[in-house]
Structure formats: C-alpha cells, structure tokens
Design an enzyme around this catalytic site. Structure first.
Site, mmCIF file in Angstrom:
data_model
loop_
_atom_site.group_PDB
_atom_site.id
_atom_site.type_symbol
_atom_site.label_atom_id
_atom_site.label_comp_id
_atom_site.label_asym_id
_atom_site.label_seq_id
_atom_site.Cartn_x
_atom_site.Cartn_y
_atom_site.Cartn_z
ATOM 1 N N GLN A 1 42.577 49.845 45.002
ATOM 2 C CA GLN A 1 41.250 49.783 44.371
ATOM 3 C C GLN A 1 41.188 48.960 43.156
ATOM 4 O OE1 GLN A 1 39.887 53.953 44.269
ATOM 5 N NE2 GLN A 1 38.925 53.564 46.456
ATOM 6 N N GLU B 1 30.253 20.072 24.851
ATOM 7 C CA GLU B 1 28.572 20.006 25.162
ATOM 8 C C GLU B 1 28.065 21.148 24.299
ATOM 9 O OE1 GLU B 1 26.799 18.387 28.581
ATOM 10 O OE2 GLU B 1 28.499 17.227 28.866
HETATM 11 N N1 COS Z 1 16.212 19.952 22.759
HETATM 12 C C1 COS Z 1 15.437 18.925 22.203
HETATM 13 N N2 COS Z 1 15.177 18.835 20.910
HETATM 14 C C2 COS Z 1 15.843 19.308 20.243
HETATM 15 C C3 COS Z 1 16.961 20.297 20.374
HETATM 16 C C4 COS Z 1 17.062 20.395 22.115
HETATM 17 N N3 COS Z 1 18.117 21.133 22.446
HETATM 18 N N4 COS Z 1 17.609 20.706 19.577
HETATM 19 C C5 COS Z 1 17.159 20.334 18.452
HETATM 20 N N5 COS Z 1 16.038 19.316 18.712
HETATM 21 C C6 COS Z 1 15.068 18.715 17.914
HETATM 22 C C7 COS Z 1 14.305 19.900 16.913
HETATM 23 O O1 COS Z 1 13.202 20.193 17.503
HETATM 24 C C8 COS Z 1 13.981 18.796 15.517
HETATM 25 O O2 COS Z 1 12.979 18.286 15.949
HETATM 26 P P1 COS Z 1 11.831 17.856 14.686
HETATM 27 O O3 COS Z 1 12.471 17.434 13.733
HETATM 28 O O4 COS Z 1 10.747 17.281 15.195
HETATM 29 O O5 COS Z 1 11.491 19.581 14.301
HETATM 30 C C9 COS Z 1 15.452 18.019 15.554
HETATM 31 O O6 COS Z 1 15.900 17.821 17.093
HETATM 32 C C10 COS Z 1 16.444 18.497 14.749
HETATM 33 O O7 COS Z 1 16.784 19.936 15.048
HETATM 34 P P2 COS Z 1 17.553 21.018 14.232
HETATM 35 O O8 COS Z 1 16.905 21.000 13.025
HETATM 36 O O9 COS Z 1 17.382 22.359 15.045
HETATM 37 O O10 COS Z 1 18.754 20.519 14.056
HETATM 38 P P3 COS Z 1 20.004 21.252 13.427
HETATM 39 O O11 COS Z 1 20.729 20.361 12.659
HETATM 40 O O12 COS Z 1 19.729 22.582 12.903
HETATM 41 O O13 COS Z 1 21.021 21.145 14.867
HETATM 42 C C11 COS Z 1 21.911 22.369 16.844
HETATM 43 C C12 COS Z 1 20.833 22.164 15.664
HETATM 44 C C13 COS Z 1 23.213 23.221 15.913
HETATM 45 C C14 COS Z 1 21.465 23.133 18.033
HETATM 46 C C15 COS Z 1 22.732 20.872 17.065
HETATM 47 O O14 COS Z 1 23.280 20.298 16.115
HETATM 48 C C16 COS Z 1 23.520 21.243 18.293
HETATM 49 O O15 COS Z 1 23.408 21.295 19.381
HETATM 50 N N6 COS Z 1 25.124 21.255 17.819
HETATM 51 C C17 COS Z 1 26.144 20.960 19.012
HETATM 52 C C18 COS Z 1 26.512 19.775 19.253
HETATM 53 C C19 COS Z 1 27.412 19.406 20.634
HETATM 54 O O16 COS Z 1 26.735 19.934 21.575
HETATM 55 N N7 COS Z 1 28.288 18.773 20.518
HETATM 56 C C20 COS Z 1 29.116 18.510 21.615
HETATM 57 C C21 COS Z 1 29.040 17.044 21.748
HETATM 58 S S1 COS Z 1 28.707 16.312 23.205
HETATM 59 S S2 COS Z 1 30.489 16.742 24.310
#
Ligand code: COS
Length: 380
Positions: free
Chosen positions: A278, A362
């Site tokens: 189990q 990602e």
């Molecule tokens: N889809 C579409 N648009 C997005 C989005 C998403 N998932 N996330 C943010 N945006 C847009 C926002 O709407 C904003 O637009 P406006 O300026 O017109 O309002 C703009 O992008 C900036 O977004 P935000 O202010 O949210 O940016 P931040 O700096 O606060 O960052 C996070 C947001 C933390 C979510 C982002 O930096 C992130 O995803 N980081 C992780 C990066 C990552 O995945 N790295 C891996 C590398 S690839 S292997």
C-alpha cells in the site's frame, strides 16, 4: 482547437511510434555521448518536427496550440534533449518572428527554420539579468544603416548549433520599454560563442554564452521594425513557451509513472510484487493523479489560447504546477525503484536530473507565482 481529428490522431500516433521505436532506445547513447545521433536528427526533420508550430504558409505544420500540446505530451515520454534540439525552432527561437516579425523577416527565416536548415535560438538571459528580464544590459547602438551590439548572453539553449538568434538588447532608457528584439545571424562580425556549459542533466542539449563585441548587424534586423517592443515580444513568446514546457513536463511525468509501475510490478519483496504494497500504491496514486491534473490543465489552457483568450495567468499556472509536479513524480519514481533508481542504467536516474531544469528556465517557479498573483490582484 483541433482542426482535423483524424489528421491529428495520425500525427500523434506517428510521434508515439517514433518515440517508442527510435527515441527511447537511443536514450542511453545520448546520455553517454552527450549528442543526438545525426540519423535521428534527419528523421526528426523528415517528420516535420522542426516546423511543428510554424504556420503552413511558411512551410511548417501550422499546429494550433492544442494540437502542439497533444504532440508535446507524446514527446515528453523520452529524454528532454530530443525535444530541445528542435524546441527552439518551434518555440522561443521562431515565435518572436511569428508574433511580431515583418513579412520580409517571416518569409526569409521561417521556411528555413521549418525545414531544419536553419536553427533558431532565443537570447534573453545575461550574466546579471535573469528573472528581472526588463533590465537587459546588452546594448544596441544605431550607426547609420547598422546596429552595433555589445554584451553577453548566458545559458543560451542551442547556441552552439544556432544560425540565428532572437536577441534582446537595450536601445533606449532603463526598464522593459528600452528593450528591442533583434534577429542576429550567427556569423555576424563581432559575435562569438563561449565554451559549452557542463550541466546537471539534459545531456545532449547544448547551451553556451553568446558574446557580442562591437557586433554589427543591419538596421532591418529589428523584429517588427520598431524599437522598444522587445520586452513585450519576449513575454508573448514566453506565454506560449511556458504552456509548451508544461505539456512536455506532463509527458515526462507520464513516462516516469510508466517506469514506476513497470518496476513495481516486476520487483517482489516480502513475498509479493511491491505494486501490491500500500505504501508503494500511495506513491503511484499520487503521481498518477498529479499527472492527470497537469494533462487537464494544459489542454484546457491550450484551447483557450486558440480561442484568442488572454492566458498569461493560466500559462504561468501550467508552467508552475507541471514543472513542480514532475519534480515530485520523478522523486517518487526514484523512491519506488529504491537503489536501482540511483544507478545510471535506470531511466529514472537521468529523468530525475533532467526535470530539475523545468523549474528554472522560461521563468522560475517564483516568477510564475508572481505572474499568477499579479494577474489575480489586477483582475480583482
Ligand atoms: N504577456 C504579454 N505582455 C506582458 C507579459 C506577458 N506575459 N508580461 C508583461 N507584459 C507587458 C506588460 O503588460 C507591460 O506592458 P505596458 O508597458 O504596455 O503596460 C510590459 O510588458 C512590462 O511589463 P511589467 O511591468 O510587468 O514588467 P516587469 O519588469 O515587472 O517584469 C516579469 C515582469 C517579472 C513577469 C518578467 O520580467 C518575467 O517574465 N521574468 C522572467 C523572465 C524569464 O522567463 N526568463 C527566462 C529566460 S528565457 S529561457
């Protein structure tokens, strides 16, 4: 959205056969040689896997997100390195062009990526820029009809074999609004590669630094032709990429469940198969249940994506749940295998190491939590 059930069933069955007959038997070789055999690469190209999600008018299979998820669930049943080799062509390496590229960029690059003639790669991360993707430090300076790029991109998947990079660099002020996306050919003057990274797992997947020292590219290499849109392009690419990775994690969990069940049936202790004990059953049941939950959420989110819904929160939730979930499933699979699960001959040993990456790239789990919570709070 599934456009033609019969066609999709045929594709899924073909991929399943390919995974069972060609990829799973080659897992040990990939692990030992840290490379995908050329014969398998050629078969992947012939099957159209390099252009799965590239639109049909550019030579790809043009799968919808739901169809892509169904294929990813199958591909997830074998070593992650196999998917990785064509993953950037379908995902983060081509999606920037698909969602925001000019017609000229699409018609030049996409058919070449779809056939596998050209390998695309995505270069966002830097030595000092990871989760805070809007703080990109690589610079792009306009000089006449060119841009001059300076900086380093880190842990870039497929960089050692890439022909073109979707690369984020700063053209404007601080923050996300100053970031522009470029298409940077591998042989641009001033672009060099670091030595291949030595990683914990996912052997056969290649990553390295991309170094830009006064790297010159033409001015029309800006994706979509507009500066300052690069961060948003990257985020759109990642929304889709995160959903794809989540589906792949479910496939990995499915395989781990299969291996755990097989072992539990074959292995006897205390006079009966351990599958009849189990405490082993509890681990199998938890893994099976979580895998099913992941499967349901990725298919549901893909359907909504195809209907044009905003799925930022849902894609992050899928990536968060499924990448954490497959970590738990891998851990239980090793536990069920006992000592055999710690030995390199066992498939669960390398899956255990391989799946650790899904919680990191990602967007880490913590970044997904931030995205989910921010969306919940702003949705009210
Ligand atoms: N889809 C579409 N648009 C997005 C989005 C998403 N998932 N996330 C943010 N945006 C847009 C926002 O709407 C904003 O637009 P406006 O300026 O017109 O309002 C703009 O992008 C900036 O977004 P935000 O202010 O949210 O940016 P931040 O700096 O606060 O960052 C996070 C947001 C933390 C979510 C982002 O930096 C992130 O995803 N980081 C992780 C990066 C990552 O995945 N790295 C891996 C590398 S690839 S292997």
């Amino acid at each position: 959205m599934i456009r033609d059930t019969e066609l999709l069933d045929g594709l899924v069955a073909t991929v399943r056969r390919f995974v069972n007959e060609r990829l799973i038997p080659a897992e040990v070789q990939v692990e030992e040689e840290n490379a995908i055999p050329d014969s398998i690469l050629a078969e992947m190209k012939a099957l159209g896997l390099f252009g799965m999600s590239i639109p049909e008018e550019y030579g790809g299979l043009g799968l919808t997100m739901e169809e892509e998820v169904m294929v990813a669930l199958e591909l997830g049943r074998t070593s992650a390195a196999f998917r990785s080799v064509f993953g950037t062509n379908n995902g983060i390496g081509s999606q920037g062009i698909i969602v925001d590229g000019t017609e000229a960029q699409k018609s030049y690059w996409l058919p070449r990526m779809a056939s596998g003639e050209v390998i695309g790669s995505f270069a966002l991360t830097e030595p000092d820029v990871g989760s805070d993707a809007g703080s990109v430090k690589t610079t792009a300076r306009r000089e006449g009809e060119s841009y001059v790029l300076n900086g380093t991109k880190r842990y870039i998947t497929n960089a050692p074999v890439a022909d073109v990079f979707t690369l984020m660099a700063r053209t404007g002020g601080p923050g996300p609004a100053g970031v522009t996306a470029f298409l940077v050919p591998r042989h641009s003057p001033g672009l060099s590669l670091g030595k291949p990274d030595r990683k914990m797992g996912q052997r056969g997947t290649k990553t390295c630094d991309v170094i830009l020292q006064d790297c010159v590219i033409p001015a029309d290499a800006v994706i979509g032709g507009r500066e300052g849109q690069g961060f948003k392009t990257a985020m759109k690419v990642l929304n889709r990429g995160r959903l794809h990775i989540a589906a792949f994690c479910v496939g990995q969990a499915q395989r781990l469940c299969e291996e755990a069940v097989r072992f539990a049936r074959d292995r006897s202790q205390f006079g009966k198969p351990i599958a009849n004990h189990q405490l082993i059953q509890a681990m199998l049941a938890d893994s099976g249940t979580e895998t099913y939950a992941g499967r349901c959420m990725v298919i549901e989110t893909a359907r909504r994506f195809d209907q044009g819904e905003r799925i930022i929160r849902e894609a992050a939730a899928c990536k968060y749940f499924c990448s954490e979930m497959v970590g738990r499933v891998a851990d239980r699979a090793v536990q069920i295998h006992g000592g055999a699960g710690y030995i390199a001959d066992s498939p669960v040993e390398h899956f255990y190491r391989d799946v650790r990456l899904f919680r990191l790239y990602e967007g880490t789990s913590q970044i997904q939590q931030i995205i989910i919570a921010r969306e919940m709070v702003t949705e009210g």
